[in-house]
Design a protein around this motif. Sequence first.
Motif, PDB file in Angstrom:
ATOM      1  N   LYS A  35      47.140  17.059  13.618  1.00  0.00           N
ATOM      2  CA  LYS A  35      46.489  16.325  12.545  1.00  0.00           C
ATOM      3  C   LYS A  35      45.056  16.036  12.955  1.00  0.00           C
ATOM      4  O   LYS A  35      44.797  15.619  14.074  1.00  0.00           O
ATOM      5  CB  LYS A  35      47.215  15.006  12.278  1.00  0.00           C
ATOM      6  N   ILE A  36      44.135  16.292  12.051  1.00  0.00           N
ATOM      7  CA  ILE A  36      42.740  15.964  12.301  1.00  0.00           C
ATOM      8  C   ILE A  36      42.213  15.171  11.112  1.00  0.00           C
ATOM      9  O   ILE A  36      42.667  15.335   9.977  1.00  0.00           O
ATOM     10  CB  ILE A  36      41.865  17.209  12.536  1.00  0.00           C
ATOM     11  N   THR A  37      41.267  14.300  11.399  1.00  0.00           N
ATOM     12  CA  THR A  37      40.566  13.568  10.360  1.00  0.00           C
ATOM     13  C   THR A  37      39.117  14.017  10.403  1.00  0.00           C
ATOM     14  O   THR A  37      38.478  13.969  11.456  1.00  0.00           O
ATOM     15  CB  THR A  37      40.655  12.050  10.590  1.00  0.00           C
ATOM     16  N   VAL A  38      38.625  14.463   9.270  1.00  0.00           N
ATOM     17  CA  VAL A  38      37.276  14.999   9.175  1.00  0.00           C
ATOM     18  C   VAL A  38      36.422  14.047   8.353  1.00  0.00           C
ATOM     19  O   VAL A  38      36.778  13.708   7.227  1.00  0.00           O
ATOM     20  CB  VAL A  38      37.280  16.394   8.512  1.00  0.00           C
ATOM     21  N   GLY A  39      35.309  13.617   8.919  1.00  0.00           N
ATOM     22  CA  GLY A  39      34.363  12.781   8.192  1.00  0.00           C
ATOM     23  C   GLY A  39      33.411  13.644   7.393  1.00  0.00           C
ATOM     24  O   GLY A  39      32.878  14.627   7.906  1.00  0.00           O
ATOM     25  N   ILE A  40      33.229  13.292   6.118  1.00  0.00           N
ATOM     26  CA  ILE A  40      32.306  14.029   5.255  1.00  0.00           C
ATOM     27  C   ILE A  40      31.468  13.031   4.457  1.00  0.00           C
ATOM     28  O   ILE A  40      31.800  11.848   4.368  1.00  0.00           O
ATOM     29  CB  ILE A  40      33.042  14.991   4.298  1.00  0.00           C
ATOM     30  N   LEU A  41      30.399  13.520   3.898  1.00  0.00           N
ATOM     31  CA  LEU A  41      29.549  12.744   3.008  1.00  0.00           C
ATOM     32  C   LEU A  41      29.815  13.207   1.575  1.00  0.00           C
ATOM     33  O   LEU A  41      30.244  14.346   1.369  1.00  0.00           O
ATOM     34  CB  LEU A  41      28.079  12.933   3.378  1.00  0.00           C
ATOM     35  N   PRO A  42      29.579  12.360   0.585  1.00  0.00           N
ATOM     36  CA  PRO A  42      29.902  12.726  -0.808  1.00  0.00           C
ATOM     37  C   PRO A  42      28.840  13.623  -1.449  1.00  0.00           C
ATOM     38  O   PRO A  42      28.237  13.277  -2.462  1.00  0.00           O
ATOM     39  CB  PRO A  42      29.999  11.369  -1.501  1.00  0.00           C
ATOM     40  N   GLU A  64      47.050  19.820   9.908  1.00  0.00           N
ATOM     41  CA  GLU A  64      47.073  18.873   8.797  1.00  0.00           C
ATOM     42  C   GLU A  64      45.735  18.140   8.802  1.00  0.00           C
ATOM     43  O   GLU A  64      45.467  17.298   9.660  1.00  0.00           O
ATOM     44  CB  GLU A  64      48.215  17.888   8.967  1.00  0.00           C
ATOM     45  N   ALA A  65      44.868  18.474   7.854  1.00  0.00           N
ATOM     46  CA  ALA A  65      43.535  17.874   7.783  1.00  0.00           C
ATOM     47  C   ALA A  65      43.479  16.821   6.697  1.00  0.00           C
ATOM     48  O   ALA A  65      43.983  17.026   5.598  1.00  0.00           O
ATOM     49  CB  ALA A  65      42.491  18.952   7.505  1.00  0.00           C
ATOM     50  N   SER A  66      42.883  15.698   7.043  1.00  0.00           N
ATOM     51  CA  SER A  66      42.601  14.681   6.035  1.00  0.00           C
ATOM     52  C   SER A  66      41.110  14.392   6.100  1.00  0.00           C
ATOM     53  O   SER A  66      40.469  14.586   7.136  1.00  0.00           O
ATOM     54  CB  SER A  66      43.417  13.417   6.277  1.00  0.00           C
ATOM     55  N   PHE A  67      40.559  13.955   4.992  1.00  0.00           N
ATOM     56  CA  PHE A  67      39.122  13.724   4.899  1.00  0.00           C
ATOM     57  C   PHE A  67      38.837  12.251   4.676  1.00  0.00           C
ATOM     58  O   PHE A  67      39.530  11.589   3.910  1.00  0.00           O
ATOM     59  CB  PHE A  67      38.516  14.562   3.776  1.00  0.00           C
ATOM     60  N   HIS A  68      37.829  11.764   5.368  1.00  0.00           N
ATOM     61  CA  HIS A  68      37.373  10.387   5.198  1.00  0.00           C
ATOM     62  C   HIS A  68      35.918  10.463   4.764  1.00  0.00           C
ATOM     63  O   HIS A  68      35.086  11.043   5.465  1.00  0.00           O
ATOM     64  CB  HIS A  68      37.502   9.599   6.503  1.00  0.00           C
ATOM     65  N   ALA A  72      27.043   7.182   4.378  1.00  0.00           N
ATOM     66  CA  ALA A  72      25.829   7.462   5.143  1.00  0.00           C
ATOM     67  C   ALA A  72      26.200   8.126   6.460  1.00  0.00           C
ATOM     68  O   ALA A  72      27.339   8.028   6.924  1.00  0.00           O
ATOM     69  CB  ALA A  72      25.054   6.169   5.397  1.00  0.00           C
ATOM     70  N   ALA A  73      25.219   8.766   7.082  1.00  0.00           N
ATOM     71  CA  ALA A  73      25.458   9.498   8.323  1.00  0.00           C
ATOM     72  C   ALA A  73      25.716   8.578   9.515  1.00  0.00           C
ATOM     73  O   ALA A  73      26.554   8.881  10.360  1.00  0.00           O
ATOM     74  CB  ALA A  73      24.265  10.405   8.617  1.00  0.00           C
ATOM     75  N   GLN A  74      25.002   7.469   9.604  1.00  0.00           N
ATOM     76  CA  GLN A  74      25.126   6.605  10.779  1.00  0.00           C
ATOM     77  C   GLN A  74      26.528   6.031  10.963  1.00  0.00           C
ATOM     78  O   GLN A  74      27.070   6.085  12.073  1.00  0.00           O
ATOM     79  CB  GLN A  74      24.082   5.480  10.735  1.00  0.00           C
ATOM     80  N   PRO A  75      27.182   5.486   9.923  1.00  0.00           N
ATOM     81  CA  PRO A  75      28.546   4.991  10.135  1.00  0.00           C
ATOM     82  C   PRO A  75      29.515   6.087  10.569  1.00  0.00           C
ATOM     83  O   PRO A  75      30.453   5.833  11.322  1.00  0.00           O
ATOM     84  CB  PRO A  75      28.945   4.420   8.771  1.00  0.00           C
ATOM     85  N   MET A  76      29.280   7.313  10.116  1.00  0.00           N
ATOM     86  CA  MET A  76      30.141   8.408  10.535  1.00  0.00           C
ATOM     87  C   MET A  76      29.966   8.685  12.022  1.00  0.00           C
ATOM     88  O   MET A  76      30.945   8.922  12.733  1.00  0.00           O
ATOM     89  CB  MET A  76      29.866   9.682   9.734  1.00  0.00           C
ATOM     90  N   ALA A  77      28.734   8.637  12.514  1.00  0.00           N
ATOM     91  CA  ALA A  77      28.490   8.862  13.943  1.00  0.00           C
ATOM     92  C   ALA A  77      29.242   7.830  14.778  1.00  0.00           C
ATOM     93  O   ALA A  77      29.856   8.169  15.799  1.00  0.00           O
ATOM     94  CB  ALA A  77      26.993   8.801  14.231  1.00  0.00           C
ATOM     95  N   VAL A  78      29.238   6.591  14.339  1.00  0.00           N
ATOM     96  CA  VAL A  78      29.958   5.533  15.057  1.00  0.00           C
ATOM     97  C   VAL A  78      31.464   5.791  15.004  1.00  0.00           C
ATOM     98  O   VAL A  78      32.174   5.631  16.000  1.00  0.00           O
ATOM     99  CB  VAL A  78      29.603   4.147  14.481  1.00  0.00           C
ATOM    100  N   ALA A  79      31.969   6.212  13.842  1.00  0.00           N
ATOM    101  CA  ALA A  79      33.398   6.502  13.699  1.00  0.00           C
ATOM    102  C   ALA A  79      33.823   7.663  14.585  1.00  0.00           C
ATOM    103  O   ALA A  79      34.924   7.659  15.137  1.00  0.00           O
ATOM    104  CB  ALA A  79      33.733   6.801  12.236  1.00  0.00           C
ATOM    105  N   VAL A  85      37.498   9.090  13.509  1.00  0.00           N
ATOM    106  CA  VAL A  85      37.579  10.437  12.945  1.00  0.00           C
ATOM    107  C   VAL A  85      37.404  11.413  14.102  1.00  0.00           C
ATOM    108  O   VAL A  85      36.767  11.104  15.105  1.00  0.00           O
ATOM    109  CB  VAL A  85      36.542  10.702  11.816  1.00  0.00           C
ATOM    110  N   ASP A  86      37.992  12.590  13.960  1.00  0.00           N
ATOM    111  CA  ASP A  86      37.955  13.580  15.033  1.00  0.00           C
ATOM    112  C   ASP A  86      36.758  14.511  14.939  1.00  0.00           C
ATOM    113  O   ASP A  86      36.275  15.013  15.944  1.00  0.00           O
ATOM    114  CB  ASP A  86      39.228  14.437  14.993  1.00  0.00           C
ATOM    115  N   PHE A  87      36.317  14.749  13.734  1.00  0.00           N
ATOM    116  CA  PHE A  87      35.326  15.784  13.478  1.00  0.00           C
ATOM    117  C   PHE A  87      34.492  15.306  12.317  1.00  0.00           C
ATOM    118  O   PHE A  87      35.024  14.734  11.369  1.00  0.00           O
ATOM    119  CB  PHE A  87      36.084  17.069  13.128  1.00  0.00           C
ATOM    120  N   GLY A  88      33.184  15.480  12.370  1.00  0.00           N
ATOM    121  CA  GLY A  88      32.337  15.037  11.275  1.00  0.00           C
ATOM    122  C   GLY A  88      31.301  16.064  10.914  1.00  0.00           C
ATOM    123  O   GLY A  88      30.837  16.825  11.757  1.00  0.00           O
ATOM    124  N   ILE A  89      30.974  16.074   9.659  1.00  0.00           N
ATOM    125  CA  ILE A  89      29.929  16.954   9.167  1.00  0.00           C
ATOM    126  C   ILE A  89      28.878  16.031   8.571  1.00  0.00           C
ATOM    127  O   ILE A  89      29.098  15.396   7.552  1.00  0.00           O
ATOM    128  CB  ILE A  89      30.476  17.932   8.112  1.00  0.00           C
TER     129      ILE A  89
END
Length: 120
Positions: A35-42, A64-68, A72-79, A85-89
Motif C-alpha cells: 500500500k502506498i499513499t501518494v500526495g498530489i495537488l489539485p 494498492e495506491a491511495s491519493f491524498h 499547497a506544496a509545502q504541507p506535502m513536503a512536511v507530510a 505520505v510515501d510519495f509526492g508529486i
Amino acid sequence: MALITRRAFGLGALAGSVAAGSGAAALAPAFAADKITVGILPFTSHSPDIIAQGRGYFAKHGIEASFHTFLAAQPMAVAIASGDVDFGITAITAGLISLADKGAVKVIGGALEEAPGVEG
C-alpha cells in the motif's frame, strides 16, 4: 517534482514508472498487497496518476495506491518527511530543499516541460 521518504523509495519509483508506463527498475521491489499513499495537488497536471489508478495500472502490479490531496506544496513536503505520505508529486519550495538537505526527503525527478517549447 516527485519526492519520497527513504522507506518508500522502491514503492514510489515503481508507482511512478507504472503510472508513466516506463517499467523502470526500482531500488527495492514492490510486493503484492503493498500500500502506498501518494500526495498530489489539485491540478490537471496530476490527473495521469488518477487515470493510472482508474485503469488499474497500480493494481496490475499488486500495489494498492491511495491519493491524498494537498492545497499547497509545502504541507506535502512536511507530510513526506514525516511519513504521512510515501510519495509526492509537487513543486520545489525552500522548505522542501531544506528537508532534502537534511536527508528527510529525496528529490528523484522533475520536469518543467513535456517537450521542448511546451510548458507543463
